[in-house]
Write an enzyme that holds these catalytic residues in place. Structure first.
Site, PDB file in Angstrom:
ATOM      1  CG  ASP A  86      -9.344  -0.667   4.760  1.00  0.00           C
ATOM      2  OD1 ASP A  86      -8.952  -0.935   3.701  1.00  0.00           O
ATOM      3  OD2 ASP A  86      -8.542  -0.841   5.777  1.00  0.00           O
ATOM      4  CE  LYS A 128      -3.662  -2.676   2.060  1.00  0.00           C
ATOM      5  NZ  LYS A 128      -4.077  -3.393   3.212  1.00  0.00           N
ATOM      6  CD  GLN A 182      -3.171  -4.752   6.402  1.00  0.00           C
ATOM      7  OE1 GLN A 182      -3.024  -3.771   5.633  1.00  0.00           O
ATOM      8  NE2 GLN A 182      -3.986  -5.923   6.006  1.00  0.00           N
TER       9      GLN A 182
END
Ligand code: NAP
Length: 280
Positions: free
Chosen positions: A117, A50, A94
């Protein structure tokens, strides 16, 4: 004739290039904060991917690494600090987190505008209501890929196997938002193959390597394999690729399928969040 392979890497690359162009052209200064707890090798590698995507397109990154022993209070405090930091447009914590930390609490702590997200109940609620301003990243990657590959979604019968709140359910909502007729299957579905064989578009997000065989797929269907399971150090999808390729019309591989699309969608959400912040 073997199915056309939909190259997710190529479609993701062109989306990333378009975002880079947009960032330069509009003079945007997007920033993504990443939070990695512990040393899980898969999580370390996902976050690194990412951050590489950020560097490539001109999104600044603000990487935070916390020990696996961090308390929930300390983690929530960091999220609060990032929420308040006006230079940060997206916050990515994460997952999975170590078991003593509540993923639900952390997800809900991320401010609505920075939830790139798209996992928070507010973002998901909006998505189900038809507002895709912060779509869950993987489902958004799937629908973008289908559209880029010229797959007709409206009026099609889409079957989604898997009903997780991060992939299967929001993907079903996004396909419904695009006028597909959607069937959602899960571990309690009776005679799974009788459902999957009806699919014009079959999306599989389970995490069981090779569970979809050629006999479960209608001739000419589009098959999207979201599954990624590490088997002997390599990524395996949920679809028996070689066999299903002989039946399907179009198919995504693993790797080079939905993985790169998820990262590209995350970047798109970050750029959109930055644009919205600039307009406020
Ligand atoms: P998850 O939370 O474990 O959900 C799995 C789903 O599969 C559940 O809904 C489960 O049903 C269903 N399922 C399990 N066994 C089944 C069976 N035999 N028949 C039909 N359905 C079955 O997993 P997830 O987070 O959604 O992820 C799914 C897969 O996608 C994993 O391999 C993950 O690594 C991968 N993934 C990839 C990306 C990417 O970027 N490529 C992103 C996210 C996830 P129940 O609800 O009944 O338990």
């Amino acid at each position: 004739m073997a199915a056309e392979i939909i190259d997710g890497r190529k479609i993701a690359d062109s989306l990333l290039s378009a975002l880079a162009e947009e960032i330069r052209g509009k003079g945007l200064k997007p920033k993504l904060a990443t939070v990695l707890v512990g040393e899980d090798p898969a999580s370390v590698s996902y976050v690194a991917g990412k951050i590489r995507a950020c560097e490539r397109i001109g999104v600044a990154s603000d990487a935070h690494r916390l020990p696996a022993s961090v308390t929930e209070g300390e983690l929530l405090k960091l999220v609060g600090k990032l929420n308040a930091d006006r230079s940060v447009h997206g916050i990515l914590v994460q997952f999975p987190l170590p078991p003593h930390l509540s993923e639900k609490k952390v997800t809900e702590a991320i401010s609505e505008e920075k939830d790139v997200d798209g996992f928070s109940p507010r973002s998901l609620g909006r998505l189900f209501g038809g507002d895709e301003s912060m779509p869950a990243a993987t489902p958004a990657g799937v629908t973008y890929l289908l559209e880029a590959a010229g797959v007709r979604i409206a009026g099609s019968h889409a079957v989604v196997v898997g009903r997780s709140i991060t992939v299967g359910k929001p993907l079903a909502a996004m396909l419904l938002n695009r006028d597909a007729t959607v069937t959602v299957c899960h571990s309690k579905t009776r005679d799974l193959a009788s459902h999957t064989r009806q699919a014009d578009i079959l999306c599989v997000a389970v995490g069981k390597p090779g569970m979809v065989s050629a006999g479960m797929v209608k001739k000419g269907a589009t098959v999207v394999d979201v599954g990624t399971t590490r088997v002997d150090g390599r990524l395996a999808g949920d679809v028996d690729f070689d066999a299903v390729r002989e039946v399907a019309g179009k198919i995504t591989p693993v790797p080079r399928g939905i993985g790169p699309m998820t990262i590209a969608s995350l970047m798109r959400n970050t750029v959109r969040a930055c644009e919205r912040a600039a307009a406020r």
